[in-house]
Scaffold this active site. Sequence first.
Site, mmCIF file in Angstrom:
data_model
loop_
_atom_site.group_PDB
_atom_site.id
_atom_site.type_symbol
_atom_site.label_atom_id
_atom_site.label_comp_id
_atom_site.label_asym_id
_atom_site.label_seq_id
_atom_site.Cartn_x
_atom_site.Cartn_y
_atom_site.Cartn_z
ATOM 1 N N HIS A 48 0.839 -1.207 0.000
ATOM 2 C CA HIS A 48 0.000 0.000 0.000
ATOM 3 C C HIS A 48 0.875 1.259 0.000
ATOM 4 O O HIS A 48 0.610 2.217 -0.722
ATOM 5 C CB HIS A 48 -0.915 0.025 1.237
ATOM 6 C CG HIS A 48 -1.908 -1.106 1.286
ATOM 7 N ND1 HIS A 48 -2.090 -1.887 2.398
ATOM 8 C CD2 HIS A 48 -2.776 -1.577 0.353
ATOM 9 C CE1 HIS A 48 -3.033 -2.781 2.164
ATOM 10 N NE2 HIS A 48 -3.460 -2.622 0.921
ATOM 11 N N ARG A 68 -2.264 -6.480 -8.591
ATOM 12 C CA ARG A 68 -1.206 -7.474 -8.406
ATOM 13 C C ARG A 68 -1.332 -8.643 -9.361
ATOM 14 O O ARG A 68 -0.357 -9.171 -9.851
ATOM 15 C CB ARG A 68 -1.266 -8.031 -6.969
ATOM 16 C CG ARG A 68 -0.820 -7.058 -5.915
ATOM 17 C CD ARG A 68 -1.319 -7.454 -4.545
ATOM 18 N NE ARG A 68 -2.767 -7.325 -4.482
ATOM 19 C CZ ARG A 68 -3.497 -7.498 -3.407
ATOM 20 N NH1 ARG A 68 -2.919 -7.870 -2.288
ATOM 21 N NH2 ARG A 68 -4.796 -7.327 -3.443
ATOM 22 N N LYS A 111 -19.071 -5.752 9.878
ATOM 23 C CA LYS A 111 -17.917 -6.662 9.830
ATOM 24 C C LYS A 111 -16.710 -5.995 10.475
ATOM 25 O O LYS A 111 -15.932 -5.328 9.811
ATOM 26 C CB LYS A 111 -17.568 -6.989 8.368
ATOM 27 C CG LYS A 111 -18.270 -8.203 7.819
ATOM 28 C CD LYS A 111 -17.516 -8.861 6.670
ATOM 29 C CE LYS A 111 -17.304 -7.974 5.458
ATOM 30 N NZ LYS A 111 -16.638 -8.600 4.335
ATOM 31 N N SER A 130 -2.885 -7.844 2.739
ATOM 32 C CA SER A 130 -3.258 -7.690 4.150
ATOM 33 C C SER A 130 -3.698 -9.032 4.727
ATOM 34 O O SER A 130 -3.393 -9.349 5.886
ATOM 35 C CB SER A 130 -4.397 -6.681 4.294
ATOM 36 O OG SER A 130 -3.993 -5.419 3.858
HETATM 37 P P1 ADP Z 1 -9.779 -3.714 -0.636
HETATM 38 O O1 ADP Z 1 -10.468 -4.465 0.441
HETATM 39 O O2 ADP Z 1 -10.507 -2.507 -1.101
HETATM 40 O O3 ADP Z 1 -9.244 -4.541 -1.772
HETATM 41 P P2 ADP Z 1 -7.048 -3.579 0.341
HETATM 42 O O4 ADP Z 1 -6.622 -2.844 1.567
HETATM 43 O O5 ADP Z 1 -6.891 -5.053 0.332
HETATM 44 O O6 ADP Z 1 -8.530 -3.099 0.123
HETATM 45 O O7 ADP Z 1 -6.287 -3.001 -0.922
HETATM 46 C C1 ADP Z 1 -6.397 -1.661 -1.280
HETATM 47 C C2 ADP Z 1 -5.737 -1.446 -2.631
HETATM 48 O O8 ADP Z 1 -4.348 -1.717 -2.523
HETATM 49 C C3 ADP Z 1 -6.246 -2.366 -3.739
HETATM 50 O O9 ADP Z 1 -6.246 -1.642 -4.954
HETATM 51 C C4 ADP Z 1 -5.207 -3.451 -3.794
HETATM 52 O O10 ADP Z 1 -5.159 -4.054 -5.066
HETATM 53 C C5 ADP Z 1 -3.960 -2.645 -3.504
HETATM 54 N N1 ADP Z 1 -2.881 -3.470 -2.972
HETATM 55 C C6 ADP Z 1 -2.911 -4.289 -1.911
HETATM 56 N N2 ADP Z 1 -1.724 -4.884 -1.719
HETATM 57 C C7 ADP Z 1 -0.904 -4.424 -2.705
HETATM 58 C C8 ADP Z 1 0.460 -4.679 -3.072
HETATM 59 N N3 ADP Z 1 1.204 -5.563 -2.396
HETATM 60 N N4 ADP Z 1 0.968 -4.025 -4.141
HETATM 61 C C9 ADP Z 1 0.184 -3.172 -4.836
HETATM 62 N N5 ADP Z 1 -1.111 -2.894 -4.558
HETATM 63 C C10 ADP Z 1 -1.644 -3.507 -3.508
#
Ligand code: ADP
Length: 156
Positions: free
Chosen positions: A28, A101, A52, A138
């Site tokens: 992120h 990703r 949730k 995450s």
């Molecule tokens: P959501 O539940 O909205 O997917 P996340 O917190 O999982 O929220 O992810 C937020 C954004 O960050 C998404 O666009 C996701 O694809 C991106 N993201 C998560 N991990 C990575 C990473 N390792 N590299 C690049 N982008 C990422």
Amino acid sequence: MKTTKQEYLPGRGRGLFPGSFDPFTKGHDDIVRRALGLFDEVIIGVGYNEQKPGWMSVEERVAAIRKLYADEPRVTVVSYTGLTADFAKEHGATAIVRGVRTMADYEYEMQMADVNRQLTGIETVFLPASPELASLSSSLVRELAHFGRDISAFLP
Ligand code: ADP
């Protein structure tokens, strides 16, 4: 007439990076830092669902991310619930930023981008994950923490 280069730069606007960020990882952080090269300002929208509860509370997530960008005045961190499209409109976002990703991310993100554009006219900008961070999520960090592993290498 003497002008500075800055005067010729068009306004680059405000990028909204929405997500759950439960927790906020190095992946992120990589997207935020790259988005700062594209936009004047980046709003990190920490989405939550009252039904949730997350692994971390939304307040904890916001506080941790704010601390991380304490020295970066162009980054703002705000929590929200409800539709990302409504939040983007309320905050005057120029574009929504998402990281991609995998092909699975791509398929889901294409749908979200299309819906969000139909609802608001706001475009989504996809940034490809940096290869060294592309396996990081995450949910993976939560899983490792659950089994008592050290997760510090994955957090910014
Ligand atoms: P959501 O539940 O909205 O997917 P996340 O917190 O999982 O929220 O992810 C937020 C954004 O960050 C998404 O666009 C996701 O694809 C991106 N993201 C998560 N991990 C990575 C990473 N390792 N590299 C690049 N982008 C990422």
